[in-house]
Write an enzyme that holds these catalytic residues in place. Sequence first.
Site, PDB file in Angstrom:
ATOM      1  N   ASP A 170       0.853  -1.184   0.000  1.00  0.00           N
ATOM      2  CA  ASP A 170       0.000   0.000   0.000  1.00  0.00           C
ATOM      3  C   ASP A 170       0.889   1.233   0.000  1.00  0.00           C
ATOM      4  OD1 ASP A 170      -2.079   1.771   0.268  1.00  0.00           O
ATOM      5  OD2 ASP A 170      -2.271   1.468   2.442  1.00  0.00           O
ATOM      6  N   ASP A 182      -4.350   3.669   2.689  1.00  0.00           N
ATOM      7  CA  ASP A 182      -5.771   3.303   2.820  1.00  0.00           C
ATOM      8  C   ASP A 182      -5.937   1.822   3.177  1.00  0.00           C
ATOM      9  OD1 ASP A 182      -5.149   2.056   0.448  1.00  0.00           O
ATOM     10  OD2 ASP A 182      -6.758   2.976  -0.729  1.00  0.00           O
ATOM     11  N   ASP A 222      -1.717  -1.074  -3.886  1.00  0.00           N
ATOM     12  CA  ASP A 222      -2.004  -0.303  -5.100  1.00  0.00           C
ATOM     13  C   ASP A 222      -0.821  -0.352  -6.067  1.00  0.00           C
ATOM     14  OD1 ASP A 222      -0.212   1.596  -3.845  1.00  0.00           O
ATOM     15  OD2 ASP A 222      -1.935   2.174  -2.605  1.00  0.00           O
ATOM     16  N   ASP A 232      -4.555  -9.727 -15.785  1.00  0.00           N
ATOM     17  CA  ASP A 232      -5.629 -10.694 -15.667  1.00  0.00           C
ATOM     18  C   ASP A 232      -6.744 -10.236 -16.602  1.00  0.00           C
ATOM     19  OD1 ASP A 232      -7.358 -12.694 -14.407  1.00  0.00           O
ATOM     20  OD2 ASP A 232      -6.088 -12.447 -12.641  1.00  0.00           O
ATOM     21  N   ASP A 273      -9.117 -15.596 -16.948  1.00  0.00           N
ATOM     22  CA  ASP A 273      -9.916 -16.131 -15.846  1.00  0.00           C
ATOM     23  C   ASP A 273     -10.903 -17.204 -16.346  1.00  0.00           C
ATOM     24  OD1 ASP A 273     -10.578 -15.654 -12.976  1.00  0.00           O
ATOM     25  OD2 ASP A 273     -12.546 -15.123 -13.767  1.00  0.00           O
ATOM     26  N   GLU A 328      -6.614 -20.034 -17.077  1.00  0.00           N
ATOM     27  CA  GLU A 328      -6.952 -20.676 -15.808  1.00  0.00           C
ATOM     28  C   GLU A 328      -7.921 -21.814 -16.113  1.00  0.00           C
ATOM     29  OE1 GLU A 328      -9.014 -19.921 -11.440  1.00  0.00           O
ATOM     30  OE2 GLU A 328      -9.861 -18.994 -13.222  1.00  0.00           O
ATOM     31  N   HIS A 361      -4.187 -17.185  -5.615  1.00  0.00           N
ATOM     32  CA  HIS A 361      -5.072 -16.433  -4.707  1.00  0.00           C
ATOM     33  C   HIS A 361      -6.373 -17.169  -4.398  1.00  0.00           C
ATOM     34  CE1 HIS A 361      -6.482 -15.670  -8.730  1.00  0.00           C
ATOM     35  NE2 HIS A 361      -7.635 -15.270  -8.224  1.00  0.00           N
ATOM     36  N   ASP A 362      -6.563 -18.347  -4.968  1.00  0.00           N
ATOM     37  CA  ASP A 362      -7.778 -19.131  -4.696  1.00  0.00           C
ATOM     38  C   ASP A 362      -7.489 -20.386  -3.880  1.00  0.00           C
ATOM     39  OD1 ASP A 362      -9.378 -17.418  -6.272  1.00  0.00           O
ATOM     40  OD2 ASP A 362      -8.842 -18.507  -8.098  1.00  0.00           O
TER      41      ASP A 362
END
Length: 525
Positions: A22, A26, A30, A99, A195, A258, A319-320
């Site tokens: 970050d 926040d 990013d 992605d 994806d 994917e 990430h899954d």
Amino acid sequence: MQKLTWWQRGIIYEVYPRSFQDSDGDGVGDLAGIRQRLDYLVDLGVAALWLSPIYPSPMADFGYDVSDYCDIDPIFGTLREFDALLVEAHRRGLKLILDFVPNHTSDQHPWFIESRSSRTNPKRDWYLWRDEPNNWLSNFGGSGWEYDETTGQYYYHSFLKQQPDLNWRNPAVRAAMFDVLRLWLDRGVDGFRVDVMWLMIKDDEFRDNPPNPAYTPGAPNNHRQLPLFNANRPEVHDLIAEMRAVVDAFPDRVLIGEIYLPIQQLMTYYGKDNRGVNLPFNFHLLQCAWNAEAVARTLAEYDSALPTGGWPNWVLGNHDQPRVASRIGVHQARVAAMLLLTLSGTLTMYYGEEIGMINVAIPPEDVQDPAEKNEPGIGQGRDPERTPMQWDSTLLAGFTTGHPWLPIAPDHTTANVSSQNGDAKSMLTLYRELILLRACHSALIDGKVQSITALDNVLRYQRVSPDETLLVLLNLSHEPVQVNASGSILKSTHGDRNGERIDPSTTLRPAEGLIIETHPKAEFS
Ligand code: GLC
Ligand code: MG
């Protein structure tokens, strides 16, 4: 060695942008944050970063619900910031992969807003509308169909109802989405990870799926049926070939899909004459039991199923999926690192694997992932593997100055980049050294994988190129095991023994892996 492309030679590193760095306090990572950390990726030795979606999104599925394919979400930055990241990445010789989320848009995408406005809207047929639902289920729980009051029909969503599926049989959809690809390729991106590619086309007759006889209560709801008619349809291959042609019109780009399918079916995604994706993601190590026999079987099956001209690839996490260090333990995670980095083809790492990040338990009030909210308590949630990158041992791990969007792992005081830097025995050092070793040995890059065996929970294989043979020995058990091998050690997972010559009978310590340069005669004995 034959001439290889950058994506054949190099390693891909997945950045989950919300959690990497970050820059504005926040609590959400990013693009400017990623830019600050590019030198870290260069030091690590990876070739490319793949960013999970950064497009404008209501964030119902944290960016996998795109409301504008052509811009950057303000939480991540701006197009200017994106260009700066791309320039800085390229300046360092790093490639950047985006992605691409073609199966569905956000329900806030202008196309869907139009489509749902009336049955005669020109964009009506851009999505899948029916008078009556069939039995197809959503991957995030419940029916895949949502009734829409305005026009009295149902639309299909493979995931959340805020993620309506596009109708890829419609040529106008194809044209519009291919323009999106061209826009980013023109801007200079080096390729796409696509994806849920195997879900993109559904049965044109919308036939019901059959029940899954193997379903057991307590498993995710969508396991109740076999996805015969809403996944892996034969027509998807023509579509992928079209997509590939769009990407191939630009030099030196890569297209990755994917695809969660059994090995034989996965291989069809290389396409006829290899006109499909360059890399159909191979997730079989994620699903394989962690013992030498199971892994040996997976390696052998994958290798023998690979079509001529198909370039292999391997993945340990994303990430899954639960983090590898939690799935098999921190000691075995070092063995897994040696496995990954001595396998053939393109390797993809998930951020934090290189410092041994583990799944983080998320208190109920902090849960973010809709997969967990919709089907709580059965292990569907993906927040545990999406927690902030651990840069240092300070309170907020160097990730943010604000309130992090997901909790920071309690073990960040030791598992972090700054403490592992320069520590000869750290996971980070192991990763750096293995990556370097791979880059220096032709046998590891495009040598054959040979003589895969499993004995006493030790996995053994050779990597063979015309000028060298390397032997890999991986002890997947927590016991010492005696092995029959000779040569000199190039690398041990334990960070010592480098250069040691070994005799025909040597002992692997618990969870030890070795890469051995074998004596030329030994390979034929
Ligand atoms: C893919 C993504 C996952 C997302 C889903 C729906 O599987 O990797 O994170 O939730 O697609 O877009
Ligand atoms: Mg931020």
